[in-house]
Structure formats: structure tokens, C-alpha cells
Write a protein that holds these residues in place. Structure first.
Motif, PDB file in Angstrom:
ATOM      1  N   MET A   1     -37.930  10.037  27.564  1.00  0.00           N
ATOM      2  CA  MET A   1     -38.649   8.867  26.395  1.00  0.00           C
ATOM      3  C   MET A   1     -39.269   8.471  25.532  1.00  0.00           C
ATOM      4  SD  MET A   1     -39.955   5.973  28.788  1.00  0.00           S
ATOM      5  CE  MET A   1     -40.525   3.556  28.457  1.00  0.00           C
ATOM      6  N   SER A   2     -39.046   7.958  24.685  1.00  0.00           N
ATOM      7  CA  SER A   2     -39.567   8.444  23.740  1.00  0.00           C
ATOM      8  C   SER A   2     -41.098   6.815  23.489  1.00  0.00           C
ATOM      9  CB  SER A   2     -38.888   8.036  22.711  1.00  0.00           C
ATOM     10  OG  SER A   2     -37.980   6.549  22.214  1.00  0.00           O
ATOM     11  N   GLU A   3     -41.895   7.064  23.149  1.00  0.00           N
ATOM     12  CA  GLU A   3     -43.221   6.204  22.744  1.00  0.00           C
ATOM     13  C   GLU A   3     -42.185   5.445  21.744  1.00  0.00           C
ATOM     14  OE1 GLU A   3     -45.159   6.616  24.567  1.00  0.00           O
ATOM     15  OE2 GLU A   3     -45.250   8.188  26.211  1.00  0.00           O
ATOM     16  N   LYS A   4     -43.455   4.143  22.149  1.00  0.00           N
ATOM     17  CA  LYS A   4     -42.874   2.978  21.037  1.00  0.00           C
ATOM     18  C   LYS A   4     -43.993   3.290  20.263  1.00  0.00           C
ATOM     19  CE  LYS A   4     -40.482   0.914  24.171  1.00  0.00           C
ATOM     20  NZ  LYS A   4     -40.118   2.151  25.296  1.00  0.00           N
ATOM     21  N   ILE A   5     -44.356   3.194  18.467  1.00  0.00           N
ATOM     22  CA  ILE A   5     -44.890   2.459  18.190  1.00  0.00           C
ATOM     23  C   ILE A   5     -44.951   1.252  17.144  1.00  0.00           C
ATOM     24  CG2 ILE A   5     -45.604   3.367  15.529  1.00  0.00           C
ATOM     25  CD1 ILE A   5     -46.224   5.300  18.113  1.00  0.00           C
ATOM     26  N   LEU A   6     -45.915   0.456  17.103  1.00  0.00           N
ATOM     27  CA  LEU A   6     -45.764  -0.686  16.888  1.00  0.00           C
ATOM     28  C   LEU A   6     -46.546  -0.431  14.640  1.00  0.00           C
ATOM     29  CD1 LEU A   6     -45.130  -3.731  16.477  1.00  0.00           C
ATOM     30  CD2 LEU A   6     -47.862  -4.327  17.501  1.00  0.00           C
ATOM     31  N   LEU A   7     -45.632  -1.050  14.233  1.00  0.00           N
ATOM     32  CA  LEU A   7     -46.020  -0.486  12.579  1.00  0.00           C
ATOM     33  C   LEU A   7     -46.174  -2.605  11.931  1.00  0.00           C
ATOM     34  CD1 LEU A   7     -46.096   1.046   9.790  1.00  0.00           C
ATOM     35  CD2 LEU A   7     -44.065   1.219  10.108  1.00  0.00           C
ATOM     36  N   ILE A   8     -46.938  -2.298  11.228  1.00  0.00           N
ATOM     37  CA  ILE A   8     -47.759  -3.672  10.917  1.00  0.00           C
ATOM     38  C   ILE A   8     -47.600  -3.105   8.920  1.00  0.00           C
ATOM     39  CG2 ILE A   8     -48.363  -5.633  10.217  1.00  0.00           C
ATOM     40  CD1 ILE A   8     -49.654  -5.552  13.459  1.00  0.00           C
ATOM     41  N   GLU A   9     -46.507  -3.107   7.975  1.00  0.00           N
ATOM     42  CA  GLU A   9     -47.227  -3.205   6.994  1.00  0.00           C
ATOM     43  C   GLU A   9     -45.986  -3.326   6.090  1.00  0.00           C
ATOM     44  OE1 GLU A   9     -47.498  -1.895   3.784  1.00  0.00           O
ATOM     45  OE2 GLU A   9     -47.988   0.163   5.189  1.00  0.00           O
ATOM     46  N   ASP A  10     -46.342  -4.396   5.173  1.00  0.00           N
ATOM     47  CA  ASP A  10     -45.441  -5.264   4.470  1.00  0.00           C
ATOM     48  C   ASP A  10     -44.843  -4.469   3.089  1.00  0.00           C
ATOM     49  OD1 ASP A  10     -48.081  -5.607   2.925  1.00  0.00           O
ATOM     50  OD2 ASP A  10     -47.816  -7.089   1.741  1.00  0.00           O
ATOM     51  N   ASP A  11     -45.411  -3.656   3.145  1.00  0.00           N
ATOM     52  CA  ASP A  11     -44.474  -3.225   1.725  1.00  0.00           C
ATOM     53  C   ASP A  11     -43.676  -2.134   2.556  1.00  0.00           C
ATOM     54  OD1 ASP A  11     -43.883  -0.823   0.625  1.00  0.00           O
ATOM     55  OD2 ASP A  11     -45.922  -0.684  -1.147  1.00  0.00           O
ATOM     56  N   LEU A  12     -42.525  -2.867   2.312  1.00  0.00           N
ATOM     57  CA  LEU A  12     -41.027  -2.634   3.175  1.00  0.00           C
ATOM     58  C   LEU A  12     -40.309  -1.686   2.537  1.00  0.00           C
ATOM     59  CD1 LEU A  12     -38.809  -5.738   2.242  1.00  0.00           C
ATOM     60  CD2 LEU A  12     -40.464  -5.233   4.164  1.00  0.00           C
ATOM     61  N   GLU A  13     -40.976  -0.628   1.008  1.00  0.00           N
ATOM     62  CA  GLU A  13     -40.574   0.787   1.212  1.00  0.00           C
ATOM     63  C   GLU A  13     -41.001   1.886   2.055  1.00  0.00           C
ATOM     64  OE1 GLU A  13     -40.623   4.548  -3.342  1.00  0.00           O
ATOM     65  OE2 GLU A  13     -40.827   2.078  -3.591  1.00  0.00           O
ATOM     66  N   MET A  14     -43.228   1.560   1.901  1.00  0.00           N
ATOM     67  CA  MET A  14     -43.810   2.194   2.709  1.00  0.00           C
ATOM     68  C   MET A  14     -43.262   2.259   4.519  1.00  0.00           C
ATOM     69  SD  MET A  14     -46.113   4.739   3.102  1.00  0.00           S
ATOM     70  CE  MET A  14     -46.772   4.867   1.678  1.00  0.00           C
ATOM     71  N   GLN A  15     -42.789   0.509   4.834  1.00  0.00           N
ATOM     72  CA  GLN A  15     -42.641   0.780   6.265  1.00  0.00           C
ATOM     73  C   GLN A  15     -41.601   1.328   6.579  1.00  0.00           C
ATOM     74  OE1 GLN A  15     -40.279  -3.095   8.080  1.00  0.00           O
ATOM     75  NE2 GLN A  15     -42.006  -3.695   7.527  1.00  0.00           N
ATOM     76  N   SER A  16     -40.236   1.218   5.454  1.00  0.00           N
ATOM     77  CA  SER A  16     -38.626   2.425   5.839  1.00  0.00           C
ATOM     78  C   SER A  16     -39.693   3.749   5.604  1.00  0.00           C
ATOM     79  CB  SER A  16     -38.291   1.218   4.943  1.00  0.00           C
ATOM     80  OG  SER A  16     -37.470   2.670   4.779  1.00  0.00           O
ATOM     81  N   LEU A  17     -40.008   3.898   4.900  1.00  0.00           N
ATOM     82  CA  LEU A  17     -40.724   5.423   4.834  1.00  0.00           C
ATOM     83  C   LEU A  17     -41.433   5.809   6.265  1.00  0.00           C
ATOM     84  CD1 LEU A  17     -41.148   8.701   3.385  1.00  0.00           C
ATOM     85  CD2 LEU A  17     -43.332   7.326   2.783  1.00  0.00           C
ATOM     86  N   ILE A  18     -42.217   5.301   6.533  1.00  0.00           N
ATOM     87  CA  ILE A  18     -43.358   6.140   7.611  1.00  0.00           C
ATOM     88  C   ILE A  18     -41.823   5.407   9.016  1.00  0.00           C
ATOM     89  CG2 ILE A  18     -45.133   4.902   9.169  1.00  0.00           C
ATOM     90  CD1 ILE A  18     -46.392   3.659   6.724  1.00  0.00           C
ATOM     91  N   GLY A  19     -41.757   4.848   8.832  1.00  0.00           N
ATOM     92  CA  GLY A  19     -40.595   3.828   9.859  1.00  0.00           C
ATOM     93  C   GLY A  19     -39.223   5.220  10.634  1.00  0.00           C
TER      94      GLY A  19
END
Length: 223
Positions: A1-19
Motif C-alpha cells: 500500500m503506497s503512502e499518501k503525501i499532501l503537496l502544497i505548491e503554487d508553482d504548477l511546474e514545480m508541483q508537477s515535477l515533485i508530484g
């Protein structure tokens, strides 16, 4: 079962990269660019996430205020991910509840290493039983993400019941199993601690969700 991560990032490019990077390591990521939406989601799911990755430069709210609100509602491991890398920012971040701080730019692999390091430590000392999360090493219990302020005796009674769900314990067995519980009447002493424990976990004594009374015998954990 994969662990769930909440990501709060308004830079959508950075958000996509990290995600995308976290997805590659089998993490399930829920991302928000607006902190108020993220907080509303977390409030409705306070124990859903073990890790929150939080940017500080956000619209709507200051990132430090967001961190403070997250800590008030959740025991999640908060990793600040920010270009604000002054020592004063780090000190303030830790002061409002952050557990770790990554100064941008950084390699996404470093974030994965920090998350895995926390999860490894957390797995070693924590266990989940139903709605309760127990850290025996720290003698701490959380219920649906909220920390419970228990005495040692209350913690020991709750741990005994949680570790034996469905098993009926007589007042005498509870009395004898718990060190320091007192020397008054067994029934009265155990009932008092159970009453206090129920109050702290929000258990209605007339219709309890967790600690059930077994008439003439004692108590059992059912939730």
C-alpha cells in the motif's frame, strides 16, 4: 500500500515535477496550489496523510500560517520546501511546527530520502489500531490525527485494551495489570480511569464507540 503525501505548491511546474517524481517512488500524491483548499481537505481527512510537503511562497495565506494550521489539526510530518532559505526562515518554520526544511533548488531525490527516512523511523515506533495511532516509545496516542493528552495510567489502560480488541477484561485484571493505578477499591479506581479515558477520546459512556462496558465484569475495546 503506497503512502499518501499532501503537496502544497503554487508553482504548477514545480508541483508537477515533485508530484511525478514521488509517483515514480510509489507515493500517492494529492497536490494543491491554493492553501485554503488544502487545509479544508486536510481538516476533512486529518489522519489521511503521514507527510505534508509545503511551499512557503503561497497565494491567499502566508506559508508559516499554513504550517501552523496543519500542525493544529494533524500529526503529519511537515517538510517545508521553499526558496526562502535564510536561517531566520528555518527557525520560524520549525517554531510553527515543521519537522524538516528543504531549501530550493534541491534534487527531488533528496526529498524522497527525507520522506523514506521519516517513514522508516515512524514504522519502527508507531502502530495503528483502528482510529488510533500509537507511539509506544514516546507513550503518545493520536485519535483520527488528533493528539490525546493522556496520563501514564490512561495510556497503559488504552494500550492494554487496544492490543486485545474484543477481549473482555475484568476490573481486577485491569487493576493488577497497570502499575501505579492506586490502592483504593479496584472497581472504583478502574471505573474512574475508564471514565477519564472515555472523556478524552470523546466516548459517550451511555453509547460508547470504543470502550464498551460488560455488565458485571469489566470492559472491552470494540472500535
Amino acid at each position: 500500500m503506497s503512502e499518501k503525501i499532501l503537496l502544497i505548491e503554487d508553482d504548477l511546474e514545480m508541483q508537477s515535477l515533485i508530484g511525478d517524481y514521488l509517483h515514480n517512488y510509489d507515493f500517492e500524491v494529492k497536490a494543491f496550489d491554493k492553501p485554503k483548499e488544502a487545509l479544508s481537505h486536510l481538516k476533512a481527512n486529518p489522519s489521511h496523510y503521514k507527510v505534508v510537503v509545503l511551499d512557503l511562497m503561497l497565494p491567499q495565506m502566508d506559508g508559516f500560517d499554513v504550517c501552523k494550521e496543519i500542525r493544529a489539526m494533524s500529526d503529519a510530518h511537515i517538510i517545508i520546501s521553499s526558496a526562502r532559505n535564510e536561517l531566520s526562515d528555518k527557525i520560524l518554520g520549525y517554531g510553527v511546527g515543521a519537522d524538516d526544511y528543504l531549501a530550493k533548488p534541491y534534487e527531488p531525490r533528496e526529498l524522497v530520502l527525507k520522506i523514506n527516512s521519516f517513514l522508516r523511523r515512524n514504522t519502527q515506533s508507531n502502530k495503528r489500531v483502528g482510529d488510533f495511532e500509537i507511539d509506544e516509545a514516546k507513550m503518545e496516542v493520536s485519535l483520527e490525527g488528533y493528539h490525546l493528552d493522556l496520563t501514564k495510567i490512561e495510556f497503559d489502560i488504552l494500550l492494554l485494551l487496544l492490543s486485545n480488541q474484543g477481549k473482555v477484561f475484568s476490573r481486577e485484571v485491569i487493576f493488577n495489570a497497570i502499575n501505579g493505578i492506586g490502592y483504593n477499591s479496584k472497581d472504583r479506581t478502574v471505573d474512574m480511569h475508564i471514565s477519564n479515558l472515555r472523556a478524552k477520546i470523546g466516548d459517550d459512556p451511555k453509547n460508547p464507540k470504543y470502550i464498551k462496558s460488560v455488565w458485571g465484569i469489566g470492559y472491552k475495546m470494540v472500535g
